[in-house]
Design a protein around this motif. Structure first.
Motif, mmCIF file in Angstrom:
data_model
loop_
_atom_site.group_PDB
_atom_site.id
_atom_site.type_symbol
_atom_site.label_atom_id
_atom_site.label_comp_id
_atom_site.label_asym_id
_atom_site.label_seq_id
_atom_site.Cartn_x
_atom_site.Cartn_y
_atom_site.Cartn_z
ATOM 1 N N ILE A 91 8.165 5.207 -1.572
ATOM 2 C CA ILE A 91 7.615 4.338 -0.537
ATOM 3 C C ILE A 91 8.650 3.412 0.074
ATOM 4 O O ILE A 91 8.660 3.180 1.278
ATOM 5 N N ALA A 92 9.545 2.880 -0.728
ATOM 6 C CA ALA A 92 10.422 1.791 -0.286
ATOM 7 C C ALA A 92 11.403 2.189 0.817
ATOM 8 O O ALA A 92 11.922 1.314 1.504
ATOM 9 N N TYR A 93 11.647 3.455 1.011
ATOM 10 C CA TYR A 93 12.649 3.852 2.001
ATOM 11 C C TYR A 93 12.123 3.783 3.437
ATOM 12 O O TYR A 93 12.898 3.867 4.381
ATOM 13 N N ASP A 94 10.820 3.636 3.623
ATOM 14 C CA ASP A 94 10.251 3.633 4.963
ATOM 15 C C ASP A 94 9.309 2.443 5.114
ATOM 16 O O ASP A 94 8.397 2.246 4.307
ATOM 17 N N LEU A 95 9.523 1.647 6.135
ATOM 18 C CA LEU A 95 8.718 0.454 6.357
ATOM 19 C C LEU A 95 7.267 0.796 6.644
ATOM 20 O O LEU A 95 6.355 0.076 6.211
ATOM 21 N N LEU A 96 7.024 1.879 7.337
ATOM 22 C CA LEU A 96 5.653 2.277 7.645
ATOM 23 C C LEU A 96 4.871 2.595 6.374
ATOM 24 O O LEU A 96 3.686 2.263 6.257
ATOM 25 N N HIS A 97 5.520 3.210 5.393
ATOM 26 C CA HIS A 97 4.850 3.489 4.122
ATOM 27 C C HIS A 97 4.467 2.203 3.400
ATOM 28 O O HIS A 97 3.398 2.130 2.784
ATOM 29 N N ILE A 98 5.301 1.196 3.475
ATOM 30 C CA ILE A 98 4.988 -0.089 2.839
ATOM 31 C C ILE A 98 3.800 -0.742 3.521
ATOM 32 O O ILE A 98 2.906 -1.285 2.857
ATOM 33 N N ILE A 99 3.744 -0.683 4.835
ATOM 34 C CA ILE A 99 2.620 -1.258 5.571
ATOM 35 C C ILE A 99 1.325 -0.532 5.213
ATOM 36 O O ILE A 99 0.280 -1.153 5.002
ATOM 37 N N GLY A 151 -3.802 -0.534 2.513
ATOM 38 C CA GLY A 151 -4.731 0.160 1.617
ATOM 39 C C GLY A 151 -5.168 -0.725 0.462
ATOM 40 O O GLY A 151 -6.348 -0.737 0.088
ATOM 41 N N ALA A 152 -4.235 -1.496 -0.092
ATOM 42 C CA ALA A 152 -4.591 -2.439 -1.151
ATOM 43 C C ALA A 152 -5.513 -3.527 -0.618
ATOM 44 O O ALA A 152 -6.437 -3.968 -1.316
ATOM 45 N N PHE A 153 -5.291 -3.955 0.622
ATOM 46 C CA PHE A 153 -6.163 -4.961 1.226
ATOM 47 C C PHE A 153 -7.585 -4.427 1.378
ATOM 48 O O PHE A 153 -8.557 -5.120 1.056
ATOM 49 N N PHE A 154 -7.734 -3.198 1.854
ATOM 50 C CA PHE A 154 -9.064 -2.614 2.006
ATOM 51 C C PHE A 154 -9.748 -2.475 0.651
ATOM 52 O O PHE A 154 -10.950 -2.716 0.517
ATOM 53 N N TRP A 155 -9.010 -2.094 -0.375
ATOM 54 C CA TRP A 155 -9.584 -1.962 -1.713
ATOM 55 C C TRP A 155 -10.051 -3.318 -2.234
ATOM 56 O O TRP A 155 -11.150 -3.435 -2.799
ATOM 57 N N LEU A 156 -9.241 -4.361 -2.034
ATOM 58 C CA LEU A 156 -9.632 -5.694 -2.486
ATOM 59 C C LEU A 156 -10.829 -6.231 -1.712
ATOM 60 O O LEU A 156 -11.689 -6.921 -2.276
ATOM 61 N N MET A 157 -10.918 -5.917 -0.426
ATOM 62 C CA MET A 157 -12.080 -6.354 0.349
ATOM 63 C C MET A 157 -13.353 -5.670 -0.146
ATOM 64 O O MET A 157 -14.418 -6.290 -0.222
ATOM 65 N N SER A 158 -13.274 -4.394 -0.496
ATOM 66 C CA SER A 158 -14.455 -3.707 -1.027
ATOM 67 C C SER A 158 -14.870 -4.307 -2.363
ATOM 68 O O SER A 158 -16.071 -4.474 -2.626
ATOM 69 N N LEU A 159 -13.914 -4.660 -3.201
ATOM 70 C CA LEU A 159 -14.253 -5.310 -4.470
ATOM 71 C C LEU A 159 -14.858 -6.692 -4.250
ATOM 72 O O LEU A 159 -15.783 -7.095 -4.957
ATOM 73 N N LEU A 160 -14.352 -7.415 -3.269
ATOM 74 C CA LEU A 160 -14.899 -8.729 -2.961
ATOM 75 C C LEU A 160 -16.350 -8.621 -2.513
ATOM 76 O O LEU A 160 -17.223 -9.360 -2.995
ATOM 77 N N PHE A 161 -16.640 -7.702 -1.603
ATOM 78 C CA PHE A 161 -18.004 -7.556 -1.110
ATOM 79 C C PHE A 161 -18.957 -7.070 -2.196
ATOM 80 O O PHE A 161 -20.084 -7.550 -2.315
ATOM 81 N N SER A 162 -18.513 -6.120 -3.013
ATOM 82 C CA SER A 162 -19.404 -5.625 -4.061
ATOM 83 C C SER A 162 -19.648 -6.691 -5.128
ATOM 84 O O SER A 162 -20.768 -6.820 -5.628
ATOM 85 N N SER A 163 -18.644 -7.478 -5.470
ATOM 86 C CA SER A 163 -18.865 -8.544 -6.448
ATOM 87 C C SER A 163 -19.741 -9.648 -5.870
ATOM 88 O O SER A 163 -20.534 -10.258 -6.599
ATOM 89 N N LEU A 164 -19.639 -9.894 -4.577
ATOM 90 C CA LEU A 164 -20.500 -10.887 -3.944
ATOM 91 C C LEU A 164 -21.963 -10.435 -3.972
ATOM 92 O O LEU A 164 -22.859 -11.233 -4.305
ATOM 93 N N PHE A 179 -13.223 5.511 3.552
ATOM 94 C CA PHE A 179 -13.472 6.259 4.775
ATOM 95 C C PHE A 179 -13.085 5.438 6.004
ATOM 96 O O PHE A 179 -12.486 5.963 6.944
ATOM 97 N N LEU A 180 -13.438 4.137 6.014
ATOM 98 C CA LEU A 180 -13.055 3.278 7.116
ATOM 99 C C LEU A 180 -11.530 3.186 7.262
ATOM 100 O O LEU A 180 -10.999 3.187 8.372
ATOM 101 N N TYR A 181 -10.856 3.106 6.141
ATOM 102 C CA TYR A 181 -9.380 3.059 6.180
ATOM 103 C C TYR A 181 -8.811 4.373 6.707
ATOM 104 O O TYR A 181 -7.846 4.380 7.472
ATOM 105 N N TYR A 182 -9.422 5.486 6.300
ATOM 106 C CA TYR A 182 -8.998 6.789 6.815
ATOM 107 C C TYR A 182 -9.180 6.861 8.331
ATOM 108 O O TYR A 182 -8.318 7.338 9.047
ATOM 109 N N ARG A 183 -10.321 6.361 8.808
ATOM 110 C CA ARG A 183 -10.572 6.362 10.239
ATOM 111 C C ARG A 183 -9.601 5.426 10.970
ATOM 112 O O ARG A 183 -9.203 5.713 12.104
ATOM 113 N N LEU A 184 -9.227 4.327 10.338
ATOM 114 C CA LEU A 184 -8.266 3.421 10.946
ATOM 115 C C LEU A 184 -6.900 4.067 11.070
ATOM 116 O O LEU A 184 -6.222 3.916 12.095
ATOM 117 N N LEU A 185 -6.506 4.819 10.046
ATOM 118 C CA LEU A 185 -5.204 5.482 10.118
ATOM 119 C C LEU A 185 -5.230 6.596 11.147
ATOM 120 O O LEU A 185 -4.266 6.885 11.796
#
Length: 94
Positions: A25-33, A38-51, A88-94
């Motif tokens: 991943i580290a060799y390409d900036l786009l991969h890091i983004i 992706g980690a942000f989307f995963w954390l948001m799903s955990l936040l909503f489900s825990s709420l 799925f939403l993240y897939y559609r965003l990409l």
């Protein structure tokens, strides 16, 4: 001696993840983004489900063990479904 043991155990625990990150991943900036978003989307799903689970637990009777077990199962199933929806939403965003 404590900082040395801390860093030693940290490097042992995360050496595989660090190696995968550096070599794939580290060799390409786009991969890091993509990785961070992706980690942000995963954390948001955990936040909503825990709420949702927290609201369901607080709105129910804490003495009813059968209801609490059912809410735990509901929370787990809802969390999985919400994570898949966010994937799925993240897939559609990409």
């Amino acid at each position: 001696m404590t900082p040395a043991i801390f860093f030693w155990c940290t490097f042992i625990a995360f050496k595989l993840a660090l190696g995968l990150f550096l070599f794939t991943i580290a060799y390409d900036l786009l991969h890091i983004i993509i990785l961070v978003s992706g980690a942000f989307f995963w954390l948001m799903s955990l936040l909503f489900s825990s709420l949702i689970w927290f609201i369901a637990i607080k709105a129910s009777d804490p003495q009813d063990e059968l209801l609490q077990k059912g809410l735990l199962i509901f929370g787990m199933m809802f969390s999985v479904l919400l994570q898949e929806a966010f994937r799925f939403l993240y897939y559609r965003l990409l």
